[in-house]
Motif scaffolding. Structure first.
Motif, PDB file in Angstrom:
ATOM      1  N   HIS A  82      56.785  62.552  10.524  1.00 50.46           N
ATOM      2  CA  HIS A  82      55.874  62.540   9.384  1.00 50.46           C
ATOM      3  C   HIS A  82      54.977  63.768   9.467  1.00 50.46           C
ATOM      4  CE1 HIS A  82      57.078  58.415   8.497  1.00 50.46           C
ATOM      5  NE2 HIS A  82      56.882  58.124   9.771  1.00 50.46           N
ATOM      6  N   TYR A 134      66.480  67.105  12.377  1.00 48.36           N
ATOM      7  CA  TYR A 134      65.965  66.346  13.513  1.00 48.36           C
ATOM      8  C   TYR A 134      65.899  67.210  14.779  1.00 48.36           C
ATOM      9  CZ  TYR A 134      65.738  63.080  17.382  1.00 48.36           C
ATOM     10  OH  TYR A 134      65.373  62.444  18.552  1.00 48.36           O
ATOM     11  N   GLN A 170      57.787  60.772   1.055  1.00 50.96           N
ATOM     12  CA  GLN A 170      58.592  59.570   0.851  1.00 50.96           C
ATOM     13  C   GLN A 170      58.923  59.356  -0.620  1.00 50.96           C
ATOM     14  OE1 GLN A 170      56.233  56.569   2.826  1.00 50.96           O
ATOM     15  NE2 GLN A 170      57.055  57.077   4.847  1.00 50.96           N
ATOM     16  N   TRP A 198      62.001  63.779   7.543  1.00 51.44           N
ATOM     17  CA  TRP A 198      60.551  63.950   7.487  1.00 51.44           C
ATOM     18  C   TRP A 198      59.838  62.815   6.753  1.00 51.44           C
ATOM     19  CZ3 TRP A 198      57.482  66.817  10.332  1.00 51.44           C
ATOM     20  CH2 TRP A 198      58.081  67.832  11.090  1.00 51.44           C
ATOM     21  N   SER A 199      60.589  61.866   6.232  1.00 55.09           N
ATOM     22  CA  SER A 199      59.981  60.675   5.639  1.00 55.09           C
ATOM     23  C   SER A 199      60.006  59.479   6.573  1.00 55.09           C
ATOM     24  CB  SER A 199      60.702  60.302   4.338  1.00 55.09           C
ATOM     25  OG  SER A 199      60.504  61.269   3.335  1.00 55.09           O
ATOM     26  N   TRP A 200      61.057  59.387   7.408  1.00 56.10           N
ATOM     27  CA  TRP A 200      61.274  58.152   8.162  1.00 56.10           C
ATOM     28  C   TRP A 200      61.377  58.349   9.666  1.00 56.10           C
ATOM     29  CZ3 TRP A 200      59.994  54.959   4.641  1.00 56.10           C
ATOM     30  CH2 TRP A 200      60.341  55.192   3.297  1.00 56.10           C
ATOM     31  N   ILE A 201      61.670  59.555  10.132  1.00 59.08           N
ATOM     32  CA  ILE A 201      61.731  59.795  11.581  1.00 59.08           C
ATOM     33  C   ILE A 201      60.462  60.514  12.040  1.00 59.08           C
ATOM     34  CG2 ILE A 201      62.999  60.899  13.466  1.00 59.08           C
ATOM     35  CD1 ILE A 201      65.548  60.580  11.794  1.00 59.08           C
ATOM     36  N   GLU A 236      64.526  65.460   3.786  1.00 59.77           N
ATOM     37  CA  GLU A 236      63.525  64.473   3.369  1.00 59.77           C
ATOM     38  C   GLU A 236      63.669  63.160   4.138  1.00 59.77           C
ATOM     39  OE1 GLU A 236      64.205  64.411  -0.772  1.00 59.77           O
ATOM     40  OE2 GLU A 236      63.035  66.220  -1.153  1.00 59.77           O
ATOM     41  N   PHE A 237      64.895  62.774   4.471  1.00 57.33           N
ATOM     42  CA  PHE A 237      65.103  61.565   5.270  1.00 57.33           C
ATOM     43  C   PHE A 237      64.429  61.709   6.631  1.00 57.33           C
ATOM     44  CE2 PHE A 237      67.450  59.296   8.572  1.00 57.33           C
ATOM     45  CZ  PHE A 237      67.411  58.001   8.091  1.00 57.33           C
ATOM     46  N   CYS A 252      67.161  60.239  -3.665  1.00 51.47           N
ATOM     47  CA  CYS A 252      68.302  59.332  -3.473  1.00 51.47           C
ATOM     48  C   CYS A 252      69.076  59.180  -4.781  1.00 51.47           C
ATOM     49  CB  CYS A 252      67.816  57.961  -2.987  1.00 51.47           C
ATOM     50  SG  CYS A 252      67.306  57.913  -1.268  1.00 51.47           S
TER      51      CYS A 252
END
Length: 224
Positions: free
Chosen positions: A65, A123, A77, A60-63, A57-58, A84
């Motif tokens: 989309h 990633y 997100q 695909w939420s922040w690096i 999720e990290f 978390c």
């Protein structure tokens, strides 16, 4: 994120509906899980897969989309932010799950390393072209592990009152509806379709076992 609210150009309306409702059910599942954690001080999320969930999720939420649109990106997100708290709770209460004393000694370290591993995995999996543009391939690899571990955790835990039937149904419906969307989005991706069907079987196995031990198929609110 410079993308439309919903990407009707690259995806069918039917697929987007199934995927969107499935994502919504997963957000609901996370909300229920957070409520259950605060109430029971026990985490139904299998401890060994919590880091994988959060790591994916990290990424695909922040690096990256999902290219299904802004609404879908926001649901990723939202799930990450809820996760978390779930991951923090796993670090705090995870050793209440069945595990041997030696594992408990290094539990927190293992969880953090596991989280880092899945960030790198997710990633690189996308960066080197093995994933779809919504993270379906890597997401379903983790989801199969999650669904299987949920069955194992349930079978190893004596007190079924620690588990929520409402959560089980929300999780099954979330993954199940997203799996239906895979047949619309990627009709030739038999790999992700197979994983989706596998998750559906495992999630329903979990519900069946919990029903046999709980005695209620849909779950009373008192045991939700």
């Amino acid at each position: 994120m410079n993308q439309p609210l919903i990407n009707f150009e690259d995806y069918s309306i039917a697929g987007l509906i199934f995927n969107g409702v499935g994502c919504l059910f997963w957000v609901v599942a996370y909300v229920i899980l957070v409520i259950e954690i605060r109430k029971k001080k026990f985490v139904e999320m299998p401890a060994y897969v919590a880091g994988a969930n959060l790591g994916w999720e990290f990424v695909w939420s922040w690096i990256y989309h999902p290219n299904t649109g802004l609404l879908f990106a926001l649901s990723y997100q939202a799930a990450f932010l809820l996760d978390c708290f779930i991951f923090y709770s796993v670090l705090r209460y995870g050793t209440k799950q069945p595990m041997n004393p030696e594992t408990k000694k290094h539990f927190a370290l293992f969880c953090v390393i596991n989280f880092g591993f899945w960030i790198i995995f997710s990633y690189l999996f996308r960066n080197e072209g093995f994933d779809t543009l919504i993270g379906a391939n890597s997401g379903y690899i983790i989801n199969v592990i999650l669904s299987l571990q949920c069955v194992f955790l349930l079978m190893q835990t004596k007190d079924t009152g620690q588990f929520s039937m409402v959560l089980a149904w929300s999780r099954m419906l979330g993954t199940g509806l997203i799996s239906v969307s895979m047949f619309f989005f990627y009709p030739e991706n038999h790999f992700v379709q197979f994983l989706g069907i596998s998750c559906f079987i495992l999630d329903n196995t979990f519900i069946y076992i919990l029903w046999k031990r709980h005695g209620k198929l849909f779950g009373a609110l008192s045991k939700a």
